[in-house]
Design a protein around this motif. Sequence first.
Motif, PDB file in Angstrom:
ATOM      1  N   ARG A 118      -1.419   4.196  -5.561  1.00  0.00           N
ATOM      2  CA  ARG A 118      -1.176   3.290  -4.433  1.00  0.00           C
ATOM      3  C   ARG A 118      -1.049   4.072  -3.130  1.00  0.00           C
ATOM      4  O   ARG A 118      -1.122   3.513  -2.037  1.00  0.00           O
ATOM      5  CB  ARG A 118       0.123   2.506  -4.654  1.00  0.00           C
ATOM      6  CG  ARG A 118      -0.065   1.348  -5.613  1.00  0.00           C
ATOM      7  CD  ARG A 118       0.918   1.422  -6.715  1.00  0.00           C
ATOM      8  NE  ARG A 118       1.829   0.288  -6.708  1.00  0.00           N
ATOM      9  CZ  ARG A 118       2.780   0.128  -7.615  1.00  0.00           C
ATOM     10  NH1 ARG A 118       2.945   1.039  -8.565  1.00  0.00           N
ATOM     11  NH2 ARG A 118       3.566  -0.901  -7.578  1.00  0.00           N
ATOM     12  N   VAL A 119      -0.827   5.376  -3.252  1.00  0.00           N
ATOM     13  CA  VAL A 119      -0.559   6.221  -2.081  1.00  0.00           C
ATOM     14  C   VAL A 119      -1.705   7.206  -1.840  1.00  0.00           C
ATOM     15  O   VAL A 119      -2.022   7.540  -0.709  1.00  0.00           O
ATOM     16  CB  VAL A 119       0.753   7.002  -2.313  1.00  0.00           C
ATOM     17  CG1 VAL A 119       1.083   7.893  -1.137  1.00  0.00           C
ATOM     18  CG2 VAL A 119       1.891   6.040  -2.600  1.00  0.00           C
ATOM     19  N   ARG A 128      -3.609  11.054   2.070  1.00  0.00           N
ATOM     20  CA  ARG A 128      -4.113  10.083   1.095  1.00  0.00           C
ATOM     21  C   ARG A 128      -5.186  10.706   0.191  1.00  0.00           C
ATOM     22  O   ARG A 128      -5.179  10.514  -1.012  1.00  0.00           O
ATOM     23  CB  ARG A 128      -4.694   8.849   1.822  1.00  0.00           C
ATOM     24  CG  ARG A 128      -5.238   7.790   0.891  1.00  0.00           C
ATOM     25  CD  ARG A 128      -5.512   6.488   1.613  1.00  0.00           C
ATOM     26  NE  ARG A 128      -4.287   5.812   2.012  1.00  0.00           N
ATOM     27  CZ  ARG A 128      -3.520   5.081   1.201  1.00  0.00           C
ATOM     28  NH1 ARG A 128      -3.859   4.942  -0.072  1.00  0.00           N
ATOM     29  NH2 ARG A 128      -2.436   4.492   1.641  1.00  0.00           N
ATOM     30  N   ALA A 146       6.125   9.034   1.332  1.00  0.00           N
ATOM     31  CA  ALA A 146       5.247   7.874   1.508  1.00  0.00           C
ATOM     32  C   ALA A 146       5.203   7.062   0.208  1.00  0.00           C
ATOM     33  O   ALA A 146       5.226   5.828   0.230  1.00  0.00           O
ATOM     34  CB  ALA A 146       3.843   8.329   1.903  1.00  0.00           C
ATOM     35  N   THR A 149       8.411   5.087  -0.163  1.00  0.00           N
ATOM     36  CA  THR A 149       8.422   4.004   0.832  1.00  0.00           C
ATOM     37  C   THR A 149       7.560   2.838   0.383  1.00  0.00           C
ATOM     38  O   THR A 149       7.990   1.672   0.408  1.00  0.00           O
ATOM     39  CB  THR A 149       7.890   4.548   2.185  1.00  0.00           C
ATOM     40  OG1 THR A 149       8.759   5.598   2.626  1.00  0.00           O
ATOM     41  CG2 THR A 149       7.824   3.465   3.244  1.00  0.00           C
ATOM     42  N   ILE A 150       6.351   3.136  -0.060  1.00  0.00           N
ATOM     43  CA  ILE A 150       5.426   2.065  -0.449  1.00  0.00           C
ATOM     44  C   ILE A 150       5.932   1.330  -1.689  1.00  0.00           C
ATOM     45  O   ILE A 150       5.910   0.098  -1.754  1.00  0.00           O
ATOM     46  CB  ILE A 150       3.999   2.640  -0.622  1.00  0.00           C
ATOM     47  CG1 ILE A 150       3.424   2.961   0.772  1.00  0.00           C
ATOM     48  CG2 ILE A 150       3.098   1.665  -1.371  1.00  0.00           C
ATOM     49  CD1 ILE A 150       2.088   3.653   0.782  1.00  0.00           C
ATOM     50  N   GLU A 158       6.798  -2.569  -1.443  1.00  0.00           N
ATOM     51  CA  GLU A 158       5.977  -3.464  -2.275  1.00  0.00           C
ATOM     52  C   GLU A 158       6.835  -4.328  -3.186  1.00  0.00           C
ATOM     53  O   GLU A 158       6.521  -5.477  -3.445  1.00  0.00           O
ATOM     54  CB  GLU A 158       5.037  -2.627  -3.168  1.00  0.00           C
ATOM     55  CG  GLU A 158       3.718  -2.288  -2.531  1.00  0.00           C
ATOM     56  CD  GLU A 158       2.792  -1.580  -3.515  1.00  0.00           C
ATOM     57  OE1 GLU A 158       3.241  -1.195  -4.617  1.00  0.00           O
ATOM     58  OE2 GLU A 158       1.609  -1.416  -3.157  1.00  0.00           O
ATOM     59  N   LEU A 168       1.100   6.304   6.060  1.00  0.00           N
ATOM     60  CA  LEU A 168       1.887   5.111   6.407  1.00  0.00           C
ATOM     61  C   LEU A 168       1.472   4.466   7.730  1.00  0.00           C
ATOM     62  O   LEU A 168       2.108   3.500   8.154  1.00  0.00           O
ATOM     63  CB  LEU A 168       3.373   5.456   6.431  1.00  0.00           C
ATOM     64  CG  LEU A 168       3.983   5.776   5.060  1.00  0.00           C
ATOM     65  CD1 LEU A 168       5.437   6.197   5.202  1.00  0.00           C
ATOM     66  CD2 LEU A 168       3.869   4.597   4.110  1.00  0.00           C
ATOM     67  N   LYS A 169       0.436   4.975   8.365  1.00  0.00           N
ATOM     68  CA  LYS A 169      -0.015   4.410   9.647  1.00  0.00           C
ATOM     69  C   LYS A 169      -0.216   2.896   9.523  1.00  0.00           C
ATOM     70  O   LYS A 169      -1.013   2.434   8.716  1.00  0.00           O
ATOM     71  CB  LYS A 169      -1.341   5.072  10.040  1.00  0.00           C
ATOM     72  CG  LYS A 169      -1.816   4.703  11.419  1.00  0.00           C
ATOM     73  CD  LYS A 169      -1.433   5.789  12.398  1.00  0.00           C
ATOM     74  CE  LYS A 169      -0.916   5.275  13.702  1.00  0.00           C
ATOM     75  NZ  LYS A 169      -0.006   6.157  14.373  1.00  0.00           N
ATOM     76  N   TYR A 207       1.570   0.700   8.154  1.00  0.00           N
ATOM     77  CA  TYR A 207       2.083   0.054   6.928  1.00  0.00           C
ATOM     78  C   TYR A 207       3.301  -0.796   7.295  1.00  0.00           C
ATOM     79  O   TYR A 207       4.299  -0.267   7.800  1.00  0.00           O
ATOM     80  CB  TYR A 207       2.444   1.111   5.870  1.00  0.00           C
ATOM     81  CG  TYR A 207       2.593   0.500   4.494  1.00  0.00           C
ATOM     82  CD1 TYR A 207       1.514   0.429   3.623  1.00  0.00           C
ATOM     83  CD2 TYR A 207       3.810  -0.050   4.082  1.00  0.00           C
ATOM     84  CE1 TYR A 207       1.634  -0.170   2.377  1.00  0.00           C
ATOM     85  CE2 TYR A 207       3.944  -0.644   2.847  1.00  0.00           C
ATOM     86  CZ  TYR A 207       2.853  -0.702   1.996  1.00  0.00           C
ATOM     87  OH  TYR A 207       2.987  -1.300   0.779  1.00  0.00           O
ATOM     88  N   SER A 223       7.398   0.112   7.557  1.00  0.00           N
ATOM     89  CA  SER A 223       7.667   1.555   7.599  1.00  0.00           C
ATOM     90  C   SER A 223       7.618   2.062   9.036  1.00  0.00           C
ATOM     91  O   SER A 223       6.920   1.491   9.891  1.00  0.00           O
ATOM     92  CB  SER A 223       6.642   2.329   6.761  1.00  0.00           C
ATOM     93  OG  SER A 223       5.406   2.423   7.456  1.00  0.00           O
TER      94      SER A 223
END
Length: 311
Positions: free
Chosen positions: A56-57, A123, A136, A139-140, A144, A168-169, A171, A174
């Motif tokens: 996912r990241v 990524r 990251a 955080t995600i 989620e 995280l741009k 996102y 965040s």
Amino acid sequence: MLNFVYHPDYSYDFPDHHRFPMSKFFRLHRWLQDQGLLDQVWVQSPDKASIGDLSRVHDLAYVTAMADGSLSDAQLKRLRLPWTPELANRSFLAANGTYLTCQLAIRHGLALHMAGGTHHSHREGGAGFCVFNDMAYATIRLLESAQVERVLILDTDVHQGDGTAQILKGYPGSFTCSLHCQQNYPHPKACSDLDVPIQKGCDDQGYLDILERTLDLLLERFAPDLVIYDAGADIHEHDQLGLLQVSAEGMAQRDHLVFDRCIRDGIAVAGVIGGGYSADREALVSLHGIPFRVAIENAGKWGLRLRKTVA
Ligand SMILES: [Zn+2]
């Protein structure tokens, strides 16, 4: 309850002359134990993150190549670490270590990870000793699953958190903030939601003034539920890579400022150790130990229960 997170596989047999001090996780755990600090807290260990979770990241192809050792030469060159099954194992563990630290922080107010802060990982792949971007990733997963609504990444490692900024741009929920030395790696820099470049040679007072102003602004404007705090030790004046002039006492004041300000505002804080580079590995872990000591010494003030109070 004050919780620390650690796994014995974070360090493994690794060339000790390498620029990256892979033994520091084991040494930090031993140092905290020798100081009698681990008797006072709860220490939890993570399970490995799955390939699916990490995809996912990061790009699935990169996560898979990291797992099975099929990274390209170019990927390995950017990473600056030799691939071994032990490197893969520790990387899947440490990502979940930061996620677990965040969950413990949300439940209890403050928790610290004896690893983490691998913020140069992008990524599409790792860079600069950073395999997976644990901050990251945590955080995600938290956003989620709606465990929190707003996560601030406060990165005070001397190097810019370029990978975190990229992943995280935009996102939702965040916010990435990097306080870093302008003259340090990486070149060029990425764009965090807020970048605070600090000039080389900055001392304790200058550094703490900038941090305090930044923290005030972030808490007021973004109002996070959780702060993931990268307490990089490479802002220290004797760090081999860092170009700032912050003393050990200044680092303790930095950690106290972040913990105290957030906890008093009812914001959970999850700390990770970030970077730190010194040929003197024991001196290095005594610097990485600072946020752990600050947390224990002030636990009572912040209403955090300790397991046992050592006289
Ligand atoms: Zn660093």
